[in-house]
Design a protein around this motif. Structure first.
Motif, short mmCIF file in Angstrom:
data_model
loop_
_atom_site.label_atom_id
_atom_site.label_comp_id
_atom_site.label_asym_id
_atom_site.label_seq_id
_atom_site.Cartn_x
_atom_site.Cartn_y
_atom_site.Cartn_z
N LYS A 1 129.10 50.34 66.19
CA LYS A 1 129.77 51.47 66.84
C LYS A 1 130.25 52.48 65.80
O LYS A 1 130.09 53.69 65.97
N HIS A 2 130.81 51.98 64.71
CA HIS A 2 131.33 52.88 63.68
C HIS A 2 130.22 53.67 62.98
O HIS A 2 130.38 54.85 62.74
N ILE A 3 129.10 53.03 62.66
CA ILE A 3 128.06 53.79 61.97
C ILE A 3 127.26 54.67 62.92
O ILE A 3 126.77 55.71 62.51
N GLU A 4 127.14 54.27 64.17
CA GLU A 4 126.33 55.04 65.12
C GLU A 4 127.09 56.18 65.78
O GLU A 4 126.51 57.18 66.15
N ARG A 5 128.41 56.04 65.94
CA ARG A 5 129.17 57.03 66.71
C ARG A 5 130.07 57.93 65.86
O ARG A 5 130.71 58.83 66.38
N THR A 6 130.14 57.69 64.56
CA THR A 6 130.96 58.51 63.68
C THR A 6 130.08 59.58 63.05
O THR A 6 129.06 59.26 62.45
N ASP A 7 130.48 60.84 63.19
CA ASP A 7 129.66 61.96 62.71
C ASP A 7 129.83 62.27 61.22
O ASP A 7 129.02 63.01 60.67
N ILE A 8 130.85 61.74 60.59
CA ILE A 8 130.99 61.93 59.14
C ILE A 8 130.28 60.76 58.44
O ILE A 8 130.01 59.73 59.06
N PRO A 9 129.95 60.90 57.15
CA PRO A 9 129.30 59.80 56.45
C PRO A 9 130.19 58.55 56.44
O PRO A 9 131.41 58.64 56.33
N VAL A 10 129.55 57.40 56.59
CA VAL A 10 130.26 56.12 56.58
C VAL A 10 129.83 55.34 55.34
O VAL A 10 128.65 55.01 55.18
N LEU A 11 130.79 55.08 54.45
CA LEU A 11 130.54 54.31 53.24
C LEU A 11 130.94 52.87 53.49
O LEU A 11 132.06 52.60 53.93
N VAL A 12 130.01 51.94 53.22
CA VAL A 12 130.23 50.53 53.50
C VAL A 12 130.17 49.72 52.22
O VAL A 12 129.24 49.87 51.43
N ASP A 13 131.14 48.83 52.04
CA ASP A 13 131.12 47.84 50.97
C ASP A 13 130.79 46.50 51.61
O ASP A 13 131.58 45.98 52.41
N PHE A 14 129.62 45.95 51.29
CA PHE A 14 129.25 44.61 51.73
C PHE A 14 129.74 43.65 50.66
O PHE A 14 129.36 43.77 49.48
N TRP A 15 130.59 42.69 51.02
CA TRP A 15 131.26 41.82 50.07
C TRP A 15 131.42 40.42 50.67
O TRP A 15 131.12 40.20 51.84
N ALA A 16 131.92 39.49 49.87
CA ALA A 16 132.26 38.14 50.33
C ALA A 16 133.48 37.65 49.56
O ALA A 16 133.66 38.00 48.39
N PRO A 17 134.32 36.84 50.21
CA PRO A 17 135.55 36.38 49.57
C PRO A 17 135.33 35.54 48.32
O PRO A 17 136.17 35.53 47.42
N TRP A 18 134.23 34.83 48.23
CA TRP A 18 133.95 33.96 47.08
C TRP A 18 133.36 34.71 45.89
O TRP A 18 133.21 34.16 44.81
N CYS A 19 133.04 35.98 46.06
CA CYS A 19 132.34 36.78 45.04
C CYS A 19 133.34 37.40 44.05
O CYS A 19 134.14 38.26 44.43
N GLY A 20 133.27 36.97 42.79
CA GLY A 20 134.15 37.50 41.76
C GLY A 20 134.02 38.99 41.56
O GLY A 20 135.04 39.71 41.55
N PRO A 21 132.80 39.53 41.39
CA PRO A 21 132.66 40.98 41.24
C PRO A 21 133.18 41.76 42.47
O PRO A 21 133.71 42.86 42.32
N CYS A 22 133.04 41.16 43.65
CA CYS A 22 133.55 41.81 44.87
C CYS A 22 135.07 41.94 44.80
O CYS A 22 135.63 42.99 45.11
N ARG A 23 135.73 40.86 44.40
CA ARG A 23 137.19 40.87 44.29
C ARG A 23 137.64 41.84 43.20
O ARG A 23 138.65 42.52 43.35
N THR A 24 136.86 41.92 42.12
CA THR A 24 137.19 42.86 41.04
C THR A 24 137.10 44.30 41.53
O THR A 24 137.91 45.15 41.16
N MET A 25 136.10 44.58 42.37
CA MET A 25 135.87 45.94 42.85
C MET A 25 136.84 46.35 43.97
O MET A 25 137.03 47.55 44.22
#
Length: 152
Positions: A55-79
């Protein structure tokens, strides 16, 4: 308003997921949701589940920036703090969201997310750019702005 700018933008509420119509000039006026009354932009990434993501990517008219992450991922937590800092800079010109690939494996599979963290930029429901790897706030902001297409 220029001849090519839209009369109104659709912005999905980060709290109740209602679709709001908003004149582009009001983006910077701390707009609130017409349904729940909360701020449409919080200056922080919106945590989206699979059910809310489309719904958010299809119905929002401004660009949508997404961070795909996981709780166990060290670089994800760093970022994470850099991504939060980037959200403060990018909103309200962008909707900034994050998707936990462990909790939303269907979205990660559907979009062929092969490494995390991965940034993806969506406009008009379509992915327009992707950047794998952890980066700092300035890089996130520069990358998002350089990849965003002007609203027609």
């Amino acid at each position: 308003m220029t001849p090519t700018s839209p009369a109104s933008l659709h912005i999905v509420c980060p709290h109740c997921d209602a679709v709001n119509r908003l004149p582009p000039a009001r983006l910077r006026e701390q707009p609130t949701c017409g349904k729940c009354g909360k701020d449409l932009f919080t200056g922080a990434p919106v945590d989206l589940s699979s059910a809310r993501f489309l719904k958010h990517i299809e119905r929002t008219d401004i660009p949508v920036l997404v961070d795909f992450w996981a709780p166990w991922c060290g670089p994800c937590r760093t970022m994470m703090p850099f991504y939060a800092q980037a959200a403060q800079t990018l909103e309200p010109a962008f909707r900034v969201v994050k998707v936990n690939t462990e909790a939303s494996q269907d979205i990660a599979t559907r979009l062929a997310i092969r490494s995390i963290p991965t940034l993806a930029l969506f406009q008009n429901g379509m992915e327009v750019a992707r950047q794998p790897g952890a980066v700092d706030a300035n890089t996130i902001v520069s990358w998002a702005r350089s990849k965003a297409q002007r609203l027609a």
